[in-house]
Scaffold this motif. Structure first.
Motif, mmCIF file in Angstrom:
data_model
loop_
_atom_site.group_PDB
_atom_site.id
_atom_site.type_symbol
_atom_site.label_atom_id
_atom_site.label_comp_id
_atom_site.label_asym_id
_atom_site.label_seq_id
_atom_site.Cartn_x
_atom_site.Cartn_y
_atom_site.Cartn_z
ATOM 1 N N PRO A 50 -12.616 -4.720 14.835
ATOM 2 C CA PRO A 50 -13.183 -3.712 14.091
ATOM 3 C C PRO A 50 -14.957 -3.962 13.143
ATOM 4 C CG PRO A 50 -13.024 -6.243 13.246
ATOM 5 C CD PRO A 50 -13.385 -6.225 15.133
ATOM 6 N N ASP A 51 -15.094 -2.391 12.276
ATOM 7 C CA ASP A 51 -16.902 -2.456 12.661
ATOM 8 C C ASP A 51 -17.062 -3.980 11.092
ATOM 9 O OD1 ASP A 51 -17.066 -0.030 13.485
ATOM 10 O OD2 ASP A 51 -16.058 1.158 11.499
ATOM 11 N N GLY A 52 -18.645 -3.660 11.301
ATOM 12 C CA GLY A 52 -18.875 -5.408 10.763
ATOM 13 C C GLY A 52 -18.484 -6.474 11.158
ATOM 14 N N ILE A 53 -18.371 -7.007 12.533
ATOM 15 C CA ILE A 53 -18.560 -8.436 12.903
ATOM 16 C C ILE A 53 -20.050 -8.607 13.050
ATOM 17 C CG2 ILE A 53 -16.417 -7.959 14.385
ATOM 18 C CD1 ILE A 53 -18.646 -7.014 16.830
ATOM 19 N N MET A 54 -20.088 -9.884 12.955
ATOM 20 C CA MET A 54 -21.304 -10.253 12.712
ATOM 21 C C MET A 54 -21.918 -11.839 13.945
ATOM 22 S SD MET A 54 -21.723 -10.773 8.977
ATOM 23 C CE MET A 54 -20.168 -10.636 8.329
ATOM 24 N N PRO A 55 -21.340 -11.016 15.345
ATOM 25 C CA PRO A 55 -22.365 -12.066 15.863
ATOM 26 C C PRO A 55 -23.368 -12.010 16.314
ATOM 27 C CG PRO A 55 -21.781 -9.986 17.056
ATOM 28 C CD PRO A 55 -21.560 -9.984 16.172
ATOM 29 N N CYS A 56 -23.666 -13.321 15.903
ATOM 30 C CA CYS A 56 -25.309 -13.921 15.850
ATOM 31 C C CYS A 56 -26.533 -13.269 16.745
ATOM 32 C CB CYS A 56 -25.776 -15.004 14.885
ATOM 33 S SG CYS A 56 -25.653 -16.113 17.008
ATOM 34 N N CYS A 57 -26.139 -13.251 17.856
ATOM 35 C CA CYS A 57 -26.775 -13.659 19.037
ATOM 36 C C CYS A 57 -26.422 -12.500 20.549
ATOM 37 C CB CYS A 57 -26.928 -14.669 19.816
ATOM 38 S SG CYS A 57 -27.413 -16.419 18.576
ATOM 39 N N ASP A 58 -26.313 -11.578 19.740
ATOM 40 C CA ASP A 58 -25.604 -10.678 21.230
ATOM 41 C C ASP A 58 -23.752 -10.669 21.160
ATOM 42 O OD1 ASP A 58 -25.387 -8.649 22.834
ATOM 43 O OD2 ASP A 58 -26.260 -9.667 24.300
ATOM 44 N N VAL A 59 -23.241 -9.488 21.703
ATOM 45 C CA VAL A 59 -22.084 -9.607 21.522
ATOM 46 C C VAL A 59 -21.160 -10.155 22.784
ATOM 47 C CG1 VAL A 59 -21.973 -7.602 20.436
ATOM 48 C CG2 VAL A 59 -21.780 -7.149 22.669
ATOM 49 N N VAL A 60 -21.268 -11.516 22.636
ATOM 50 C CA VAL A 60 -21.129 -12.035 24.592
ATOM 51 C C VAL A 60 -19.787 -13.031 24.153
ATOM 52 C CG1 VAL A 60 -23.645 -12.515 25.040
ATOM 53 C CG2 VAL A 60 -22.208 -14.582 22.881
ATOM 54 N N ASN A 61 -19.015 -13.300 25.119
ATOM 55 C CA ASN A 61 -18.294 -14.095 25.389
ATOM 56 C C ASN A 61 -18.328 -14.896 26.429
ATOM 57 O OD1 ASN A 61 -15.402 -14.669 26.392
ATOM 58 N ND2 ASN A 61 -14.884 -14.895 24.476
ATOM 59 N N ARG A 62 -17.866 -16.404 26.292
ATOM 60 C CA ARG A 62 -18.245 -16.996 27.882
ATOM 61 C C ARG A 62 -17.116 -17.518 28.643
ATOM 62 N NH1 ARG A 62 -20.926 -18.849 22.960
ATOM 63 N NH2 ARG A 62 -22.770 -17.208 23.257
ATOM 64 N N GLY A 63 -16.318 -17.183 28.635
ATOM 65 C CA GLY A 63 -14.843 -17.348 29.078
ATOM 66 C C GLY A 63 -13.864 -17.797 28.537
ATOM 67 N N ALA A 64 -12.846 -17.670 29.327
ATOM 68 C CA ALA A 64 -11.148 -17.642 29.135
ATOM 69 C C ALA A 64 -11.256 -19.513 29.140
ATOM 70 C CB ALA A 64 -10.371 -16.808 29.260
ATOM 71 N N ALA A 65 -9.491 -19.687 28.926
ATOM 72 C CA ALA A 65 -8.741 -20.351 29.223
ATOM 73 C C ALA A 65 -7.407 -20.520 29.555
ATOM 74 C CB ALA A 65 -8.884 -22.288 28.118
ATOM 75 N N LEU A 66 -7.312 -21.275 30.593
ATOM 76 C CA LEU A 66 -5.903 -20.964 31.064
ATOM 77 C C LEU A 66 -4.418 -21.719 30.888
ATOM 78 C CD1 LEU A 66 -6.516 -19.940 34.961
ATOM 79 C CD2 LEU A 66 -6.661 -18.293 33.311
#
Ligand code: CA
Length: 582
Positions: free
Chosen positions: A121-137
């Motif tokens: 959605p518009d208005g997300i507020m990630p502080c420190c870039d739009v990152v993701n560090r990985g998934a779980a299986l």
């Protein structure tokens, strides 16, 4: 004839159903992840987070022949920071990208199998870039958290959504960027948003359904609960103490974000989560230690109860988030945990009971404390190192500015370190920088930045900011270091082949000798590396992979340092390497 055909069909169906189920990721496989080099099933290459591989085909003698096998682009116009650690299972690589995207790629050829792009959605507020560090299986699922604070579980084969859960309100500043953790059959997650006055917590869910099992807030004053099978809080599952170390009402918006997720040690049956800064940053507004902010918190995974906690920065006034990963290892026959804290000190803590064993600096300049008292476990504060109280008004509405080191981006930040049981050394991606920091008045407003502080980050040295350091947890000695111009922001991996792999914002994936730090190999990936490498073996071949794509907190928050590295270009890809057959 007909009967035979039916029997065959039934046999095929039974067999098909059986093999589909048997192919799923089990708890036993996850518990054995660090020792089974054909897969990478968890963030940390094992839930302990050692990032050590027993593989030796790529070693100090052969690494010079490492060449690309394939590269895969995340595509689209969305780049920014790529902090993801890939997972490898059943011939597939599962890798997340910026903007809450995830891809399944054929592990041998690099061909895309499917992509899931979360509608943000518009208005997300990630502080420190739009990152993701990985998934779980888990079983046949691949599960990851999104920037609008949802958990998404997808079918590993098709990329179709199996379940989806809203964790919290993104409009209040909640988001998710860490890889979820599977511990003893439960899915454990934290939340991001400490700069917006969210309340950090750890939640356990049934990984097959997403249903909540327990929840434990990390800011004391808030209550934790256990949930029954209908999702109702049970009466005897309540944990927590109202107002503990939080006078007044600030605990209600007290931070302690668990934004880097956790590790799990099957021998202690404890999950270790780091917690971020207490909110707001202006420490004069919240007297006391502010439990459990800026701490390592050990949770009993069955009950969600806090078994022990250790606060690295009591009454934090510098945004020294204590989120960094707690990596368990054996030292003198005891199970210990190592943690390179943002505040500049490296801690060795008994993994069972939280007793401090050793603490020493791993960066050269620390201004807020002169050391850690090993008897009390508390820092020896340098009072003049704390930014001033704005109500004392030395600079108009601002409090007195101080120069503080490390800078709030930390002596180490999100980039995970590695531990080698072979060399008995930790490999820590450290940064040497400082900041001017001052406090300002602030009040909480939902969805607004809740800092009450201003700052500018500066380099401390002309020639380097980053330093890849080999650290002896027993002696506290830095055994070797490799300096780096830009701040290090990717993670580390070490192998039984005597190697340490790490990436640089300048774009290189490097392999150095684990004993000496001597550079043995490097490869230019085309954009900055801000993610941890992994390795695995398929058939006779050992592979190494890393994502590439400059971004993360440094370009956004780095002040003078951001200017110094603004020549770096963005990207979005994953690289895979193997030894040349020539
Ligand atoms: Ca923070």
């Amino acid at each position: 004839m007909k009967r035979n055909l039916i029997a065959t069909l039934v046999g095929m169906m039974v067999c098909g159903a059986f093999s589909a189920h048997a192919a799923g990721v089990t708890d036993a496989m996850i518990a054995n992840d660090a020792k089974a080099p054909n897969n990478v099933l968890s963030w940390g290459m094992g839930t302990q987070g050692q990032r050590f591989s027993p593989l030796t085909q790529i070693n100090t003698q052969t690494v010079g022949k490492l060449v690309p096998a394939w590269s895969f682009s995340f595509g689209g116009e969305k780049q920014r920071g790529q902090e993801s650690q890939p997972l490898i299972y059943n011939g597939k690589m599962f890798v997340t990208g910026s903007y809450s995207r995830i891809y399944a790629v054929d592990m041998k050829t690099g061909t895309k199998l499917w992509k899931y792009e979360h509608r943000l959605p518009d208005g997300i507020m990630p502080c420190c870039d739009v990152v993701n560090r990985g998934a779980a299986l888990y079983d046949n699922l691949v599960i990851f958290g999104t920037l609008d604070a949802q958990l998404i579980a997808l079918d590993q084969d098709t990329g179709k959504i199996v379940w989806k859960e809203k964790v919290d309100d993104y409009a209040a500043g909640y988001s998710m960027s860490a890889a979820p953790l599977i511990a003893n059959g439960l899915l454990l997650t934290g939340v991001s948003g400490g700069e917006f006055g969210v309340v950090g917590r750890v939640e356990a869910r049934n990984p097959r359904t997403g249903q909540l099992v327990w929840s434990r807030p990390m800011i004391e004053g808030h209550m934790g609960y256990k949930y029954d099978k209908d999702g109702k809080a049970t009466e005897n599952g309540v944990t927590g103490t109202v107002n503990k170390s939080w006078p007044g009402d600030l605990w209600k918006t007290g931070g302690g974000a668990t934004w880097l997720g956790g590790t799990y040690d099957p021998t202690t049956k404890l999950a270790y989560f780091g917690t971020g800064n207490p909110a707001p940053w202006n420490s004069h507004l919240r007297p006391g230690d502010n439990l459990y902010s800026a701490s390592t918190v050990a949770l009993d995974v069955d009950t969600g109860k806090i078994k022990w906690s250790y606060q690295t920065t009591p009454h934090d006034g510098w945004d020294y988030d204590g989120v960094n990963e707690f990596v368990t290892f054996d030292m003198d026959g005891k199970r210990m945990g190592g943690k390179a804290d943002r505040n500049g000190f490296f801690y060795v803590i008994d993994a069972k009971d939280g007793k401090l064993e050793n603490a020493f600096p791993f960066v050269k300049k620390i201004t807020w404390a002169s050391g850690i008292d090993l008897k009390t476990g508390r820092p020896n504060y340098i009072e003049s190192g704390r930014p001033g109280d704005p109500t004392k008004g030395e600079e108009g509405k601002k409090g007195a500015t101080v120069f503080a080191a490390p800078a709030f981006l930390g002596a180490k930040n999100q980039m995970p370190m590695a531990y080698s049981p072979q060399t008995k050394l930790f490999y820590v991606p450290a940064n040497e920088w400082g900041m001017d920091i001052w406090n300002e008045p602030v009040s909480y407003k939902k969805g607004g930045a809740f800092l009450g502080a201003g700052f500018t980050i500066h380099p401390l040295n002309e020639d380097y900011i980053g330093a890849m350091r080999a650290i002896d947890p027993k002696t506290g000695k830095i055994v070797w270091e490799v300096k780096n111009g830009a701040p290090l922001w990717g993670g580390v991996m070490t192998t039984a082949g005597g190697l340490v792999f790490y990436g640089t914002p300048e774009g290189f994936l490097k392999a150095v000798d684990a004993k000496t730090g001597k550079e043995l190999w490097k490869f230019q990936t085309g954009s900055g590396v801000v993610a941890p490498p992994v390795t695995w073996k398929d058939g006779d071949t050992q592979y190494v992979a890393v994502t590439s794509g400059w971004g993360g907190a440094v370009p956004l928050w780095g002040g003078e340092v951001a200017k110094k590295v603004n020549f770096l270009e963005q990207g979005g890809s994953v690289w895979v390497f193997k030894l040349s057959s020539k």
